[in-house]
Write an enzyme that holds these catalytic residues in place. Sequence first.
Site, PDB file in Angstrom:
ATOM      1  N   HIS A   1       0.800  -1.227   0.000  1.00  0.00           N
ATOM      2  CA  HIS A   1       0.000   0.000   0.000  1.00  0.00           C
ATOM      3  C   HIS A   1       0.830   1.273   0.000  1.00  0.00           C
ATOM      4  CE1 HIS A   1      -4.131  -1.494   0.552  1.00  0.00           C
ATOM      5  NE2 HIS A   1      -3.609  -2.449   1.287  1.00  0.00           N
TER       6      HIS A   1
ATOM      7  N   LYS B   1      -8.357  13.607   4.223  1.00  0.00           N
ATOM      8  CA  LYS B   1      -7.465  12.444   4.251  1.00  0.00           C
ATOM      9  C   LYS B   1      -6.470  12.651   5.385  1.00  0.00           C
ATOM     10  CE  LYS B   1      -6.606  13.254  -0.077  1.00  0.00           C
ATOM     11  NZ  LYS B   1      -6.679  12.033  -0.871  1.00  0.00           N
ATOM     12  N   ARG B   2      -5.734  11.600   5.691  1.00  0.00           N
ATOM     13  CA  ARG B   2      -4.697  11.706   6.707  1.00  0.00           C
ATOM     14  C   ARG B   2      -3.759  12.876   6.382  1.00  0.00           C
ATOM     15  NH1 ARG B   2       0.087   8.571   6.447  1.00  0.00           N
ATOM     16  NH2 ARG B   2      -0.920   7.410   4.780  1.00  0.00           N
TER      17      ARG B   2
ATOM     18  N   LYS C   1       0.702  14.138   0.904  1.00  0.00           N
ATOM     19  CA  LYS C   1      -0.667  14.409   0.459  1.00  0.00           C
ATOM     20  C   LYS C   1      -0.903  15.906   0.212  1.00  0.00           C
ATOM     21  CE  LYS C   1      -2.449  10.268   2.768  1.00  0.00           C
ATOM     22  NZ  LYS C   1      -3.031   9.501   1.668  1.00  0.00           N
TER      23      LYS C   1
ATOM     24  N   THR D   1      -8.659   5.979  -2.207  1.00  0.00           N
ATOM     25  CA  THR D   1     -10.034   5.517  -2.433  1.00  0.00           C
ATOM     26  C   THR D   1     -11.021   6.662  -2.245  1.00  0.00           C
ATOM     27  OG1 THR D   1     -10.086   4.730  -0.126  1.00  0.00           O
ATOM     28  CG2 THR D   1      -9.671   3.093  -1.844  1.00  0.00           C
TER      29      THR D   1
ATOM     30  N   LYS E   1     -14.641   7.783  -4.265  1.00  0.00           N
ATOM     31  CA  LYS E   1     -15.915   8.141  -3.636  1.00  0.00           C
ATOM     32  C   LYS E   1     -16.397   9.497  -4.129  1.00  0.00           C
ATOM     33  CE  LYS E   1     -14.268   5.583   0.347  1.00  0.00           C
ATOM     34  NZ  LYS E   1     -13.451   5.722   1.566  1.00  0.00           N
TER      35      LYS E   1
END
Length: 794
Positions: free
Chosen positions: A351, A531-532, A537, A639, A643
């Site tokens: 991952h 998100k985290r 990110k 993911t 969504k």
Amino acid sequence: MPLLSTDVLRADVLRHLTFTLGKDTPNASRYDWRMALSYAIRDRIVAPWFASTRRTWAEDRKRVYYLSMEFLIGRILEDATVNLGLRDAAEAVMQAEGQDFRAIIEDEPDAALGNGGLGRLAACFMESMATVGCPAYGYGIRYEHGLFRQRFQGGQQVETPEDWLKQAHPWEFARPESAYTIPFKGEVITRDGREVWQPGETVIASAHDTPVVGWQGKWANTLRLWEAQPTTMFDLERFNRGDYAAAAEPEALARTLSRVLYPDDTTYQGKELRLKQEFFLTSAALQDILRRFKKAHTDLRDLPKHVAIQMNDTHPAIAGPELIRLLTDENGMGFDDALDTARACLGYTNHTLLPEALERWATFTFGTVLPRHMQIVERIDSWHRRTYNPPHYIGVVKHHEVRMGELAFVMAHKVNGVSALHSDLVKQNLFPELHRLHPGRIVNQTNGVTPRRWLKMANRPLAGLITDTIGSGWEDDLDRLKGLEAHVGDKGFREHFDAAKRANKVALAGWIKAECGVTVNPDALFDVQVKRIHEYKRQLLNILETIAHWHAIRENPTGNWVPRVKIFGGKSAPGYAVAKEIIHLINDVAATINADPVTGDLLKVVYPANYNVSMAERLIPASDLSEQISTAGKEASGTGNMKFMMNGAPTIGTLDGANVEILQEVGAENFFLFGMTTEEAMARRQDPDHSRKAIEASQPLQDVLQMIAEGLFSPGQKDRYHGLVHRVWHHDYFLVASDFDTYHAAQGRVDAAYADRDIWVKMAALNTARSGFFSSDRTIRSYMAEIWDIPSAL
């Protein structure tokens, strides 16, 4: 499955209220009504659950065993009613009893048994395996607190324990008969020519089963979570001597093991606890798997015909050595046979492309906690080197470390990435030598999400429009959404699509006002990044561009601006100082912008605390723009991006992770692409002055960094963000500065598109229509065919 009358369901709810909870209707609280409804719905899951289990045994079917440290399951009640076709009946029952169904749903705790995408993927996979009829068990830990609850104090993240188990959990069944001894520490001695592990500590893993029902209740699988219990409750002799703390040590060890998800591992004690947790989960699962196999079979060499074990990331990578230990030490199998048997059973899902996220344990720690496994790992390592003769030493054990990524790779018959780009990078960058030694072992399985939760349940206005437009059946055949494309040109359909989005935005605006005290305009563009919090990110890129946008509005307040609401959500790891600084900056910027009378409703910044599955179910259906802006080559898949797309939010994003496949599916004209490619990012880092050059070439970015450095957003502590600004100027590994201008320009294209409602709604509707590929049902069918070798039972 046959529909259940509202009267029958109501009678069952009242029966549970009286006989299970011991309450009558005048004195029942909201908690009592939720529990009674939950038990009544659970009763309807038990029949398909038992039927699925009986068929699996009767037909001697192969099972999947999905090992994951995280299962971010979210609330269960509404999801279960949707899959059973009972949601409307459940709402009618609650209304008949004078209860607010939405309030009942939201009374359920959101179990924080995961951190983010990894755990939510595992939950989607469990639901999809049940939907497509794949016999399966999920194995995880029943964390007493799980991930922390986040709150903000002075704009800074503060962690407090989650307390989801403070109340009874109605969805699980305790299985005290399914309990296994888990050993740690001690020593390995040689007895009669065999290695014998004499543990220094033991705990008991006790099972709690939650049934996971698929769409229309045709099949149900089991999520089995392990709770740690002491082997002996306490030392009575010590207790009677008054040494109460020492007497309770066995209980304290056990409770610590299943108390918190991902303990802070910056200390030796934290590292040891985390390794113990991983072994606790894995050993309990493997002992359970072998017990179940031996009930019907005698030759353990046939294990791969009946068992597929999937390691979700490196956390359960100890499964290879532990399965060998159980087969050899406990069942008398020879090492070579045990090695072949284990490898034929095991699959490994990678991952992450971040080398620091591939777990490595100091050989001292590993050998202290798991002395027998240290021997087995070294034997695996020497076997691999002897058998495959690599041109240079790859090493599962190297530089006094046990490398869990390499261990998982060597011990798996298949290794998969989670998006097409990611799988290529796993071959090229992460495990290039192992890929050359084992060609064909790495395969791709692009992630997916369950449309039952993320569209049917979370977005009722849009789900209703889809059914009205193309009929039912899309829920378990998401490719049918392509049928919407024929209607996108129809003005009436677009108006209905837009109305569904606005209904969600009005609801979210009310929630934001109640939770955050900020008034937002539902007609503004809702721009969302949830998100985290992590440097790769690039929430930092987002907030820097937000400041630039705010500055531009202030410079020209009468300009033709598109109103925007910037929404952030996510938690930082407790020990991740830079991520916490970014959270602080976002909140400081929000406080400044939201109080600015010049920009007013043209720009608001909102950061609700404690992002979780339930918050995602609010935010994603109401989002206009999906922020997927990670540095190219760093996000495995994502993911959340799927969504958002499914719910009609175009993406602004880089060519990273599954963004690449989203772009392919939806078309470049319906995606706001910016930034460097993976190759360009790698090349840019070769220039030691890349960040300084990028900043000097961008006046807007210079202005933003100057404002932050001068303390505009932290007037009480002007130097608060000097470290963060210095990092962007001099240590910008994640290329925030280099991608800033193209991101800023892409946001301009977003404004232009949103200003033309016809263009925007077409883009949004085509995102939904073309999202069928990203169903987790498709992903699971691919795993079944290419990795697990399991046919559907349906």
